[in-house]
Design an enzyme around this catalytic site. Structure first.
Site, mmCIF file in Angstrom:
data_model
loop_
_atom_site.group_PDB
_atom_site.id
_atom_site.type_symbol
_atom_site.label_atom_id
_atom_site.label_comp_id
_atom_site.label_asym_id
_atom_site.label_seq_id
_atom_site.Cartn_x
_atom_site.Cartn_y
_atom_site.Cartn_z
ATOM 1 N N TYR A 132 4.603 -2.065 -2.166
ATOM 2 C CA TYR A 132 5.290 -3.326 -1.940
ATOM 3 C C TYR A 132 5.331 -3.696 -0.469
ATOM 4 O O TYR A 132 5.405 -4.871 -0.125
ATOM 5 C CB TYR A 132 6.701 -3.275 -2.539
ATOM 6 C CG TYR A 132 6.658 -3.152 -4.036
ATOM 7 C CD1 TYR A 132 6.258 -4.232 -4.826
ATOM 8 C CD2 TYR A 132 6.942 -1.955 -4.671
ATOM 9 C CE1 TYR A 132 6.162 -4.122 -6.201
ATOM 10 C CE2 TYR A 132 6.864 -1.836 -6.042
ATOM 11 C CZ TYR A 132 6.472 -2.925 -6.806
ATOM 12 O OH TYR A 132 6.370 -2.800 -8.162
ATOM 13 N N HIS A 179 4.918 -7.872 -16.362
ATOM 14 C CA HIS A 179 5.010 -6.822 -15.347
ATOM 15 C C HIS A 179 5.145 -7.424 -13.951
ATOM 16 O O HIS A 179 5.718 -6.788 -13.055
ATOM 17 C CB HIS A 179 3.790 -5.908 -15.412
ATOM 18 C CG HIS A 179 4.042 -4.538 -14.855
ATOM 19 N ND1 HIS A 179 4.964 -3.677 -15.402
ATOM 20 C CD2 HIS A 179 3.514 -3.887 -13.790
ATOM 21 C CE1 HIS A 179 4.997 -2.554 -14.706
ATOM 22 N NE2 HIS A 179 4.116 -2.659 -13.715
ATOM 23 N N HIS A 207 10.164 5.039 -10.033
ATOM 24 C CA HIS A 207 8.892 5.607 -9.575
ATOM 25 C C HIS A 207 9.081 7.082 -9.241
ATOM 26 O O HIS A 207 10.037 7.449 -8.557
ATOM 27 C CB HIS A 207 8.383 4.880 -8.327
ATOM 28 C CG HIS A 207 7.849 3.514 -8.608
ATOM 29 N ND1 HIS A 207 7.723 2.536 -7.645
ATOM 30 C CD2 HIS A 207 7.394 2.961 -9.764
ATOM 31 C CE1 HIS A 207 7.222 1.439 -8.197
ATOM 32 N NE2 HIS A 207 7.007 1.677 -9.464
#
Length: 308
Positions: free
Chosen positions: A285, A250, A276
């Site tokens: 992020y 991941h 998403h």
């Protein structure tokens, strides 16, 4: 004992979550487990059979007692917050259909916890991961298979389940591929040449018939490649390279997003590429990027580092 009426209501709510919200089956099962645990607590807490009326009569005190019970069992704050979200969703569903006011109960606050930021790999570490993965398998075709799958996760931002969910009909990979992600949501993902070439190298060497309706990635005996095997390959590669335990499959997806952001990609586009549902999820992020910037600042700035 949970009454038949409440059991039936729970089943209908789960169908609603599955059909209307588009939740993945694993999510639905987790919701079911969480709500059943809550209802079992109510039965013990009040000492009688639990029916729909028990939901109507819920109090903030009941909610707090349940949360204290779960924390006492060692349930972590993050997990309890997830459980509370499922329970609230069920209560809200019941209130809409049985005409009662759940406002006070829905105001119950989730326990605070520190969100874990994803740990992306550095660009050179991601490249080394792909290059070194080839040396983990005994069979040459299996080594090419692992490289292809890992390249897809890093080069296209795929989840491990999405990469292993590809079928024979999906190859040779086109310039863009249609991916079905969590909750059955589809998205279009561009395919980088390196990923396409890696998949073709694997296909050319694979000894198994990659029929259109069969998995693209195969195990040694010809069955579908299991995620556990690919995770094992990544773990072996990680140890060989001396990378931290956070260098997981991941993490390759996180690295894809972070490296795009660092290269000037915008959040909305990255959200679509990752699949998403909410931009809030993608925004983590920016926190990763900011955290890294602060680390550099603290190590380099004279005042921050204590140098004069």
């Amino acid at each position: 004992m949970i009454s038949p009426a409440l059991t039936d209501a729970l089943a209908r709510w789960l169908d609603h979550v599955r059909a209307i919200d588009g939740a993945a089956e694993n999510t639905v099962k987790a919701y079911q487990t969480d709500v059943l645990a809550f209802l079992a607590f109510l039965q013990t807490h009040h000492g009688d059979s639990q029916g729909i009326n028990a939901i109507k009569c819920l109090t903030v005190s009941d909610m707090r007692s349940w949360m204290a019970h779960e924390r006492g069992r060692g349930v972590a704050a993050r997990s309890l917050a997830r459980m509370l979200s499922a329970v609230k969703s069920f209560i809200r569903y019941m209130a809409e259909r049985h005409d009662f006011d759940p406002s006070a109960v829905l105001m119950t606050r989730a326990p605070k916890f520190q969100k874990k930021l994803p740990r992306p790999l550095a660009v050179d570490a991601a490249k080394a991961m792909i290059e070194t993965a080839e040396f983990q398998a005994r069979e040459h075709w299996a080594a090419l298979r692992d490289v292809a799958a890992i390249t897809l996760m890093y080069g296209c931002g795929l989840r491990i389940s999405e990469a292993l969910g590809l079928k024979g009909r999906d190859a040779p990979l086109a310039d863009v591929i249609r991916i079905t992600g969590k909750g059955g949501k589809e998205r279009i993902v561009p395919v980088v040449p390196a990923a396409r070439d890696a998949v073709e190298a694997y296909r050319g060497a694979c000894p198994h018939d990659l029929a259109d309706d069969q998995p693209l990635f195969r195990g040694i005996r010809g069955g579908a490649l299991h995620a556990a095997q690919l995770q094992k390959t990544v773990a072996q590669t990680r140890m060989q390279l001396g990378l931290p335990a956070t260098a997981t499959p991941h993490a390759l997806r996180h690295s894809f997003a972070t490296h795009l952001l660092n290269a000037g990609g915008d959040l909305r586009s990255i959200q679509e590429l990752l699949g998403h549902a909410s931009l809030n999820t993608t925004q983590m992020y920016t926190a990763v990027d900011t955290a890294r910037l602060m680390e550099v600042y603290k190590s380099a700035h004279p005042r921050a580092s204590g140098r004069k």
